[in-house]
Structure formats: structure tokens, C-alpha cells
Design a protein around this motif. Sequence first.
Motif, mmCIF file in Angstrom:
data_model
loop_
_atom_site.group_PDB
_atom_site.id
_atom_site.type_symbol
_atom_site.label_atom_id
_atom_site.label_comp_id
_atom_site.label_asym_id
_atom_site.label_seq_id
_atom_site.Cartn_x
_atom_site.Cartn_y
_atom_site.Cartn_z
ATOM 1 N N PRO A 30 0.828 -1.210 0.000
ATOM 2 C CA PRO A 30 0.000 0.000 0.000
ATOM 3 C C PRO A 30 0.861 1.257 0.000
ATOM 4 O O PRO A 30 1.963 1.291 0.566
ATOM 5 C CB PRO A 30 -0.808 -0.120 1.290
ATOM 6 C CG PRO A 30 -0.763 -1.573 1.635
ATOM 7 C CD PRO A 30 0.549 -2.070 1.150
ATOM 8 N N CYS A 31 0.331 2.316 -0.637
ATOM 9 C CA CYS A 31 1.108 3.552 -0.772
ATOM 10 C C CYS A 31 1.274 4.270 0.554
ATOM 11 O O CYS A 31 2.286 4.926 0.796
ATOM 12 C CB CYS A 31 0.430 4.470 -1.788
ATOM 13 S SG CYS A 31 -1.215 5.037 -1.266
ATOM 14 N N GLY A 32 0.278 4.173 1.437
ATOM 15 C CA GLY A 32 0.374 4.805 2.742
ATOM 16 C C GLY A 32 0.013 6.276 2.770
ATOM 17 O O GLY A 32 0.060 6.886 3.848
ATOM 18 N N VAL A 33 -0.364 6.866 1.636
ATOM 19 C CA VAL A 33 -0.673 8.299 1.594
ATOM 20 C C VAL A 33 -2.105 8.569 1.135
ATOM 21 O O VAL A 33 -2.621 9.673 1.359
ATOM 22 C CB VAL A 33 0.323 9.041 0.675
ATOM 23 C CG1 VAL A 33 1.723 8.973 1.246
ATOM 24 C CG2 VAL A 33 0.285 8.479 -0.743
ATOM 25 N N CYS A 34 -2.759 7.604 0.497
ATOM 26 C CA CYS A 34 -4.123 7.836 0.037
ATOM 27 C C CYS A 34 -5.072 7.829 1.235
ATOM 28 O O CYS A 34 -4.712 7.442 2.352
ATOM 29 C CB CYS A 34 -4.530 6.789 -0.999
ATOM 30 S SG CYS A 34 -4.614 5.110 -0.359
ATOM 31 N N THR A 35 -6.299 8.209 0.992
ATOM 32 C CA THR A 35 -7.283 8.308 2.074
ATOM 33 C C THR A 35 -7.540 6.962 2.734
ATOM 34 O O THR A 35 -7.614 6.858 3.967
ATOM 35 C CB THR A 35 -8.601 8.877 1.523
ATOM 36 O OG1 THR A 35 -8.350 10.131 0.884
ATOM 37 C CG2 THR A 35 -9.614 9.067 2.639
ATOM 38 N N SER A 36 -7.666 5.916 1.921
ATOM 39 C CA SER A 36 -7.928 4.585 2.471
ATOM 40 C C SER A 36 -6.753 4.086 3.300
ATOM 41 O O SER A 36 -6.934 3.530 4.386
ATOM 42 C CB SER A 36 -8.229 3.606 1.335
ATOM 43 O OG SER A 36 -8.427 2.307 1.835
ATOM 44 N N CYS A 37 -5.528 4.292 2.810
ATOM 45 C CA CYS A 37 -4.346 3.824 3.541
ATOM 46 C C CYS A 37 -4.190 4.562 4.863
ATOM 47 O O CYS A 37 -3.846 3.963 5.891
ATOM 48 C CB CYS A 37 -3.098 4.002 2.683
ATOM 49 S SG CYS A 37 -2.981 2.836 1.296
ATOM 50 N N PRO A 41 -8.021 6.269 12.027
ATOM 51 C CA PRO A 41 -9.376 6.252 12.617
ATOM 52 C C PRO A 41 -10.241 5.102 12.144
ATOM 53 O O PRO A 41 -11.298 4.842 12.724
ATOM 54 C CB PRO A 41 -9.957 7.596 12.155
ATOM 55 C CG PRO A 41 -9.252 7.883 10.858
ATOM 56 C CD PRO A 41 -7.861 7.324 11.008
ATOM 57 N N GLY A 42 -9.857 4.429 11.078
ATOM 58 C CA GLY A 42 -10.661 3.337 10.548
ATOM 59 C C GLY A 42 -11.502 3.785 9.376
ATOM 60 O O GLY A 42 -11.624 4.977 9.072
#
Length: 560
Positions: free
Chosen positions: A71-78, A86-87
Amino acid sequence: MTLALYRRYRPATFAELVGQEHVTAPLAKAIDGGRINHAYLFSGPRGCGKTSSARILARSLNCEEGPTSTPCGVCTSCVSLAPDGPGSIDVIEIDAASHGGVDDARDLRERAFYAPVSSRYKVYIVDEAHMVTTQGFNALLKVVEEPPDFLVFVFATTEPDKVLPTIRSRTHHYPFRLMAPAIMRRLLEVISEVETARIEPSVFPLVVRAGGGSARDSLSILDQLLAGAGPEGVTYKSAVSLLGVTDDALLDETIDALAAHDAPGVFRAVDQVVEAGHDPRRFATDLLDRLRDLIVLDAVPDASGNDLLDCPPDRLDLMNQQAAALGSATLSRMADTVHEGLTEMRGTTAPRLLLELVCARMLLPVDNYSADTVVGRLERLERRLQMADSRPEHVDPHKRSRTPVAPSPTTAPSHLSSTEATRLIALTAATPLTTTEKAEPDRPPTRPLVPLANDRRAVPPEERHKPLFERATPPVEVPRWPELLSAVRQGSRTAEALLRQARATQASNGVLKLTVTSAALALRLNDEIHKGILHHVARQILGDPLEIQVIVAPVGGAPY
């Protein structure tokens, strides 16, 4: 409030999940290859990464650059699904321990058909899935069998056998395992360096053993030790006191006493355990672990380099000496005795009594006819033969004994049948083996350890017609004998008690000849530990090295 270590260092990607490569590697390949299943079953012991892997899977599936195993770690989902995030409303975690009924399953089934709000997949993570009732699983069966394209189920459980077979057969099952001690120690060392914590190296094996291979349990124990540490950091003494494990010094004292057949020393160690308030069961468990380490070290001398043992290098020499003093057969017998004692201690109201009985059984002389007894006695005889061969003596070749004696075996045969083993141990119990000097030009002669008790061929022909009492050798006076006995008593009470049952028949020319009335007593006196103590004391008191010979003679008779 301080965040717990196991939460602070929860893995965020498959690459950060340590010790579960057999799961993360195929799972990452399946995600990168687009072969995503609609249901997964993660099983394994507690604290090994099942729920964390489920969250990582949901993060990988919903990443804007995915589905991807990194995972990129910067998108909203990540960001939302990060360990400290926050989940996401599209990733629902359900604790089946409190929501495992049929009504909860029906509610989940109704909500499952709604499309995700902002993510690619709607993921249900059902933790403690084995707690779902049979009716609950039956209510979920249809939606798990034919879910919508956007729906993914992840079941996490410690008991996969309790999951309904019809559910389990519709999932991809990934079994998680406990972490190896070497991997766990490296993880703890890395975390302690990041935390800049001062921890003695001897503390890490205690934490690894107390954690039992669970990463979460081990990090919780380390967190507790760090919370109670002083300016000097986490010391071995404080860790032993807090975790309730047995100190290595007490285990060393117990093993040394068992090797020397020192019953008072063994029971003093048990008394120290009870007086300190420790659990006798825990002491027995730690003693069994030490016996296991000695068995491995006796079989594999470089066990520490092969990660078979996790102990400091400065303790290897001492443990090697303990393993050599006991031998593999004796170690195995003692380990079996302690293991049986631990089984008997379950539910008992008097654990100290059972622990003392276990120690008494370990101290008993072996007098049965089993194959283990044969191997143990042969090992002791081999060590005595090696000690005799390593002490060459300069003896006049014209004075060597010309009595033909059958050669003694120096190695234990590996193909003994039960009949042969019984015959061999019977001979060993009746007359202990011995070595005699041989007139070999390339090997210096050695003196006999224990001459045969009933071999009349060793008696000169002119003496054979005389009765036993006429051939009796009177005792002789040994200089400073009471002082020598007192010094032996300080080294080993067992050796002093054995020595009082023998009589000295020769004390001249650097030779002390002791006569005893039983072969069993001769075996005990010829033990390398007792004989070594007597050699050391004689050198200290008499000033010169003294050769000790033990002769077996019948009551009222003479040595042969």
C-alpha cells in the motif's frame, strides 16, 4: 497515557509482519496477481498476527494504487486503515465472542449487500470466529458462498476446527505459527534500540521464553519490564524477580548436586525455592528446560552456533561440563523423571512434596535391566577408561601383571538385542568392568580400576589352596587419615560416607589401596567425581599426588 508497545509497533504492511513469511509471501502474490478470493480464514495461536494481517489485507485491497501488496500509505484509504488511523466505514470488525448469535449473523447478512461508500471492497473481519454458533454460521452460509463482487470476508480464529466445515471449505485457509526464539529475540532487540532502553542481554531469553512465541505476549512482557525499570535499566535480577522464573545459579547448583549424587545439596535447592515463595511447578519446568538444553548440548556441541540454544557464551563452558558429567543416558532418564513428576503435580495440594519425591527418584541408583540402564553404565565405564588411559604411569615392565584378562569394550554397541542387553547389564551389576596393564610397546601401562571380585584365576597358584581368611590383608595406618576424611567431607559428604566404608590395605610408594566388600561400593568410589575429590584432597594434605586403587574383597577375605 503511554501507548502499549504491541500497538505502537503493529505492522502496517506484509513486509513488516515478522516470522510469518509462509503466509505473507503467497498472499502478496495472490493480491498482485489479481486472484482475490471472496473469503479467507486466518488461524493460529494468539498474538501471532492474524487480526493485523486481516487489516493489512483490507488496506491492500482498498489502496487507490491497488489492489497491491505494498500500500502507498498516503491515500485516504491507507491513512484511515493505518495502525494508528481512525478506521474506515467500509471495513467492519466484528468480535464474534460477543456477537456470535443467529440474530447478529442475520443483521450482518442484511447489511452485507449494501455497496461500499468510498472504497473498492467492503471487508468484514470476524475475529474469534470459532465463537459463532452453529445457527449463526448457517445464517451466514448463503452470503459466504455467493457474495457480491465487492464483498470480502476474513475470519480469524485460534481454533479452526470449531469453524463450521461448510464455511471452512469456502475459504482460503492460511495457518499462522508461533515465532521462532531467534526471530523473536531479534525483534525485541530492534524495538529496545528504537526505544533507547537499557536492557541486559541475559534478559532477552527470559522474555522470549515467557512469551511462548507470541509476539504480542512478548512485547507486553517487555513493556512491563521497561515500565518498572530504574536508572540502571532492566537487569537480570529484576526480570527474574518479576517473571517468577528460576535463577540460573540455583539451577546450576541443582544440576551439580545431581551429578555428584549430593542429596543434601539437591534438597537444599528445593528448600530455597519454597522459602523464596516460588512455585515448585515452575522450578520443575525450568529444571526440565535445563535438562533439555544439556541433552541438546551433549548431542550437538555447537548447538549455540546453530540457534538450537539461546544462552550467553560465558555459560556454555559450564553447561558443557554439566553435560559431560551426567552423560546423555542419565540426562534422558532425569528428564523423563521430571516430566512424569510435572504430570503428577497437576491439581495437587502438596507440590513441594511431589517435587522432593521427584528429586529422590533422580538420586536413586539405577538397578534395573532396561536398555537405558545398559547405555548409562557403559557411558560411565567409557569415561573411566578414558581417564585411565590419559594417566600413563612408568612401571617396570618386569613387574607387570601377566594375568590374561578379556578386553573391555570401549564403545557401546548400537545393535544390542533385548537378550544381549539383559546379559550385559547382569554382568555389569555383578562384577564391574576393569582395565589391566598390557605389555604393548606403543602404549604405556595403566593400573586396574576395579579388579574382578570373584575371579580366582587372578590368585597365584600357590595361594589358591589357602582359605579366604588366611589370605586376608590386614589394614594399614594412613598418615593424617582423620584430617583427610574431614577435608573430603567438605567437598562431598557422599564421598566421605563411601570412604568410611572402605579400609586401607596399602599406603606407600604413592599408592593408596582401598578394600571394599561389594562391587557396588567399588563402582561408587571409582566414580570420576568421587575419585577426583580424593585426589585433590590427598594432594593438598599429603603434599604428593596419590594413586588410588579400589579392590573388591568378600567379607573376611582378601582382594583378588
